[in-house]
Scaffold this active site. Structure first.
Site, mmCIF file in Angstrom:
data_model
loop_
_atom_site.group_PDB
_atom_site.id
_atom_site.type_symbol
_atom_site.label_atom_id
_atom_site.label_comp_id
_atom_site.label_asym_id
_atom_site.label_seq_id
_atom_site.Cartn_x
_atom_site.Cartn_y
_atom_site.Cartn_z
ATOM 1 N N SER A 189 0.978 -1.317 0.017
ATOM 2 C CA SER A 189 0.013 -0.175 0.024
ATOM 3 C C SER A 189 0.803 1.196 0.242
ATOM 4 O O SER A 189 1.968 1.213 0.425
ATOM 5 C CB SER A 189 -0.852 0.032 1.406
ATOM 6 N N TYR A 202 -1.561 -1.256 10.380
ATOM 7 C CA TYR A 202 -1.516 -1.458 8.830
ATOM 8 C C TYR A 202 -0.214 -1.047 8.176
ATOM 9 O O TYR A 202 0.155 -1.839 7.182
ATOM 10 C CB TYR A 202 -2.772 -0.662 8.385
HETATM 11 N N1 LIG Z 1 -8.924 -0.108 -1.647
HETATM 12 C C1 LIG Z 1 -7.754 0.791 -1.445
HETATM 13 O O1 LIG Z 1 -7.849 1.811 -1.458
HETATM 14 C C2 LIG Z 1 -6.414 0.242 -1.328
HETATM 15 C C3 LIG Z 1 -5.309 1.028 -1.346
HETATM 16 C C4 LIG Z 1 -3.981 0.432 -0.923
HETATM 17 C C5 LIG Z 1 -3.999 -0.939 -0.743
HETATM 18 N N2 LIG Z 1 -5.064 -1.761 -0.933
HETATM 19 C C6 LIG Z 1 -4.914 -3.199 -0.471
HETATM 20 O O2 LIG Z 1 -5.381 -3.882 -1.630
HETATM 21 C C7 LIG Z 1 -6.072 -5.031 -1.219
HETATM 22 C C8 LIG Z 1 -7.390 -5.116 -1.524
HETATM 23 O O3 LIG Z 1 -8.027 -4.312 -1.052
HETATM 24 P P1 LIG Z 1 -9.574 -3.924 -0.937
HETATM 25 O O4 LIG Z 1 -9.744 -2.371 -1.051
HETATM 26 O O5 LIG Z 1 -10.177 -4.603 -2.257
HETATM 27 O O6 LIG Z 1 -10.345 -4.707 0.046
HETATM 28 P P2 LIG Z 1 -11.848 -4.752 0.484
HETATM 29 O O7 LIG Z 1 -12.669 -3.912 -0.335
HETATM 30 O O8 LIG Z 1 -12.184 -4.460 2.002
HETATM 31 O O9 LIG Z 1 -11.924 -6.449 0.005
HETATM 32 C C9 LIG Z 1 -11.403 -7.406 0.643
HETATM 33 C C10 LIG Z 1 -11.338 -8.614 0.222
HETATM 34 O O10 LIG Z 1 -11.029 -9.497 1.065
HETATM 35 C C11 LIG Z 1 -11.771 -10.543 1.647
HETATM 36 N N3 LIG Z 1 -11.434 -10.972 3.179
HETATM 37 C C12 LIG Z 1 -11.379 -10.028 4.086
HETATM 38 N N4 LIG Z 1 -10.958 -10.646 5.172
HETATM 39 C C13 LIG Z 1 -10.598 -12.014 4.903
HETATM 40 C C14 LIG Z 1 -10.194 -13.060 5.370
HETATM 41 N N5 LIG Z 1 -9.979 -13.107 6.726
HETATM 42 N N6 LIG Z 1 -9.972 -14.052 4.907
HETATM 43 C C15 LIG Z 1 -10.156 -14.211 3.487
HETATM 44 N N7 LIG Z 1 -10.705 -13.004 2.676
HETATM 45 C C16 LIG Z 1 -10.938 -11.979 3.663
HETATM 46 C C17 LIG Z 1 -13.260 -9.961 1.686
HETATM 47 O O11 LIG Z 1 -14.357 -10.777 1.382
HETATM 48 P P3 LIG Z 1 -15.040 -11.454 2.652
HETATM 49 O O12 LIG Z 1 -15.692 -10.519 3.523
HETATM 50 O O13 LIG Z 1 -16.048 -12.460 1.933
HETATM 51 O O14 LIG Z 1 -13.875 -12.302 3.335
HETATM 52 C C18 LIG Z 1 -13.002 -9.222 0.322
HETATM 53 O O15 LIG Z 1 -13.210 -10.021 -0.810
HETATM 54 C C19 LIG Z 1 -5.598 -5.146 0.370
HETATM 55 O O16 LIG Z 1 -4.520 -5.999 0.687
HETATM 56 C C20 LIG Z 1 -5.465 -3.615 0.779
HETATM 57 O O17 LIG Z 1 -4.497 -3.392 1.869
HETATM 58 C C21 LIG Z 1 -6.188 -1.384 -0.976
#
Ligand SMILES: NC(=O)c1ccc[n+]([C@@H]2O[C@H](COP(=O)([O-])OP(=O)(O)OC[C@H]3O[C@@H](n4cnc5c(N)ncnc54)[C@H](OP(=O)(O)O)[C@@H]3O)[C@@H](O)[C@H]2O)c1
Length: 330
Positions: A189, A202
Site C-alpha cells: 500500500s 496497517y
Molecule cells: N482500496 C484501497 O484504497 C487500497 C489501497 C491500498 C492498498 N490496498 C490493498 O489492496 C488489497 C485489497 O483491498 P480492497 O480495497 O479490495 O479491500 P476490500 O474492499 O475490503 O475487500 C477485501 C476482500 O478480502 C476478503 N477478506 C477480508 N478478510 C478476509 C479473510 N480473513 N479471509 C479471506 N478473505 C478475506 C473480503 O471478502 P469476505 O468479506 O468475503 O472475506 C473481500 O473480498 C488489500 O490488501 C489492501 O490493503 C487497498
C-alpha cells in the site's frame, strides 16, 4: 554578466526541470508505453492455466478475478463469504459466459485453513498467476491505544496481512518453480511508502509485504517468476469507504487495467499514474512537511468518522423516542 548566484539558480532550475521531465517520461513508459511495446509480461490465459486470487469477492480482488477471466485464465477465487463469492462468480460469468471459475470460501486469518488452500492448489494443473491481494485495515484512522478491540484488530491485521500473505506464497511458489514460470502480485500500500500515523499497524504490515516481495523477486527472477510489490493509493473499493471516484481515487476497473500494464516492467509500483504523482509530491516535499500534512489529513478523516457516528446515533435515538411516543399514544 551573470554572477555566481544567478548561475547556481539556473543550474538548480534546469536540474529540477530535467528531473520532472524524467519522472514524467518514466511514468509514461511504466504505465503505458512499456506494455504497448511488449516489455511487460506475457499473459498466457487458457483453461489449463490458473490464476489464483485472494480477497476475490469484492474490491480489487473481484476486479483482478474479472480481468484474469477476460484474459481467458481459469480463476480460483478465495475469500470468507461463500454467498459473496457466488455473487461475484455469477457476475463475472454473466459477462464472460465461457469463463472457468472456481470459488473457495476460506478465512485466511486462521492458520488451520492453509492446509485446505494447499490441498486445493495441488488439484490445479498449472498456476500461472497468483494475486496475493487479501488484506485488512482499520475501520477508521485511530491512535494505536484507542483502537476499539485493539488486541483483536492487531491479531487480524498480522494474521491476514503478514502470516497469510507469506504462507500462501510458500504454498504456491514451488509449483511455479517447477513450471519455470509464474506471475505474482503482492498487495502492499501507499501507506508503506512512509510510516502512516493513525494507521500504524496497517502501515507496518504493508512495508513487510513490500520488503518480502522485493527480496523474493531478487531470489526467484532467475527461476522465471515475476514478483511485483503493488503499493497503491486509494482506489474506490469497500475498504476505501469513499462514495465517488476522482483523479486520485480511481475506480477499481480503471486501476487494475493500469496495474496489469506495469507487471514485468516494475518490481515495485503504485500501479497508477495519479498515485505515482502523490508519491512524487510526498518525496519532493521532504519528511517534515509531508509527515505534517499526512497527520493533518488522517486526523481530519478520523474526525469525520466520529461526526458520522454521532449523526447516526442521534438519528437512532430520535427514531427510538418517536417509536416510544407512538406506543404510548396507542
Ligand atoms: N482500496 C484501497 O484504497 C487500497 C489501497 C491500498 C492498498 N490496498 C490493498 O489492496 C488489497 C485489497 O483491498 P480492497 O480495497 O479490495 O479491500 P476490500 O474492499 O475490503 O475487500 C477485501 C476482500 O478480502 C476478503 N477478506 C477480508 N478478510 C478476509 C479473510 N480473513 N479471509 C479471506 N478473505 C478475506 C473480503 O471478502 P469476505 O468479506 O468475503 O472475506 C473481500 O473480498 C488489500 O490488501 C489492501 O490493503 C487497498
Amino acid at each position: 554578466m551573470i554572477n555566481i548566484y544567478q548561475l547556481i539558480g539556473q543550474f538548480v532550475t534546469i536540474g529540477i526541470i530535467v528531473y520532472i521531465v524524467f519522472k514524467l517520461l518514466y511514468t509514461l513508459w511504466s504505465c503505458w508505453l512499456g506494455s504497448i511495446l511488449g516489455f511487460g509480461v506475457e499473459w498466457k490465459g487458457s483453461v489449463d492455466n490458473w490464476a489464483v486470487v485472494t480477497g476475490a469477492s469484492e474490491g480489487l480482488g473481484y476486479e483482478f478475478s474479472r480481468k484474469m477471466a477476460q484474459k481467458r485464465y481459469s480463476v480460483l477465487m478465495i475469500s470468507r463469504s461463500e454467498e459473496k463469492l457466488r455473487k461475484a462468480k455469477n457476475k463475472i460469468e454473466a459477462e464472460f459466459p465461457k469463463a472457468n471459475l472456481k470459488i473457495l470460501p476460506l478465512d485466511l486469518s486462521k492458520a488451520g485453513n492453509f492446509t485446505i488452500f494447499e490441498e486445493t492448489i495441488e488439484e490445479l494443473e498449472n498456476i500461472d498467476v497468483f494475486i496475493n491481494n487479501c488484506g485488512v485495515s482499520y475501520k477508521y484512522p485511530e491512535y494505536f491505544l484507542d483502537i476499539p478491540l485493539c488486541d483483536q484488530v492487531i491479531d487480524n491485521l498480522i494474521n491476514v496481512n503478514v502470516i497469510a500473505v507469506t504462507k500462501l506464497l510458500r504454498i504456491v511458489m514451488p509449483k511455479m518453480v517447477v513450471q519455470s514460470r509464474g506471475i505474482i502480485i503482492n498487495l502492499s500500500s501507499i501507506a508503506a511508502v512512509s510510516p502512516s500515523p493513525l494507521l500504524a499497524v496497517y502501515s507496518a504490515t504493508k512495508i513487510y509485504v513490500d520488503f518480502l516481495s522485493r527480496a523474493l523477486s531478487k531470489e526467484y527472477k532467475s527461476k522465471g517468476i515475476v514478483i511485483q510489490s503493488l503499493m497503491p493509493g486509494y482506489v474506490l473499493t469497500p475498504m476505501a469507504a469513499m462514495r465517488k471516484s476522482s483523479m486520485f481515487v480511481p475506480k477499481a476497473d480503471k486501476f487494475i487495467d493500469s496495474v496489469l500494464r506495469t507487471v514485468g516492467i516494475e518490481e515495485q509500483t503504485q500501479g497508477y499514474w495519479a498515485h505515482k504523482l502523490l508519491v512524487f509530491l510526498q518525496k519532493s516535499l521532504g519528511h517534515t512537511i509531508s509527515d505534517y500534512l499526512m497527520m493533518v489529513w488522517v486526523k481530519d478523516v478520523r474526525k469525520r468518522y466520529y461526526n458520522k457516528m454521532a449523526r447516526q446515533q442521534a438519528r437512532k435515538a430520535e427514531q427510538l423516542s418517536s417509536n416510544n411516543k407512538k406506543l404510548n399514544t396507542n
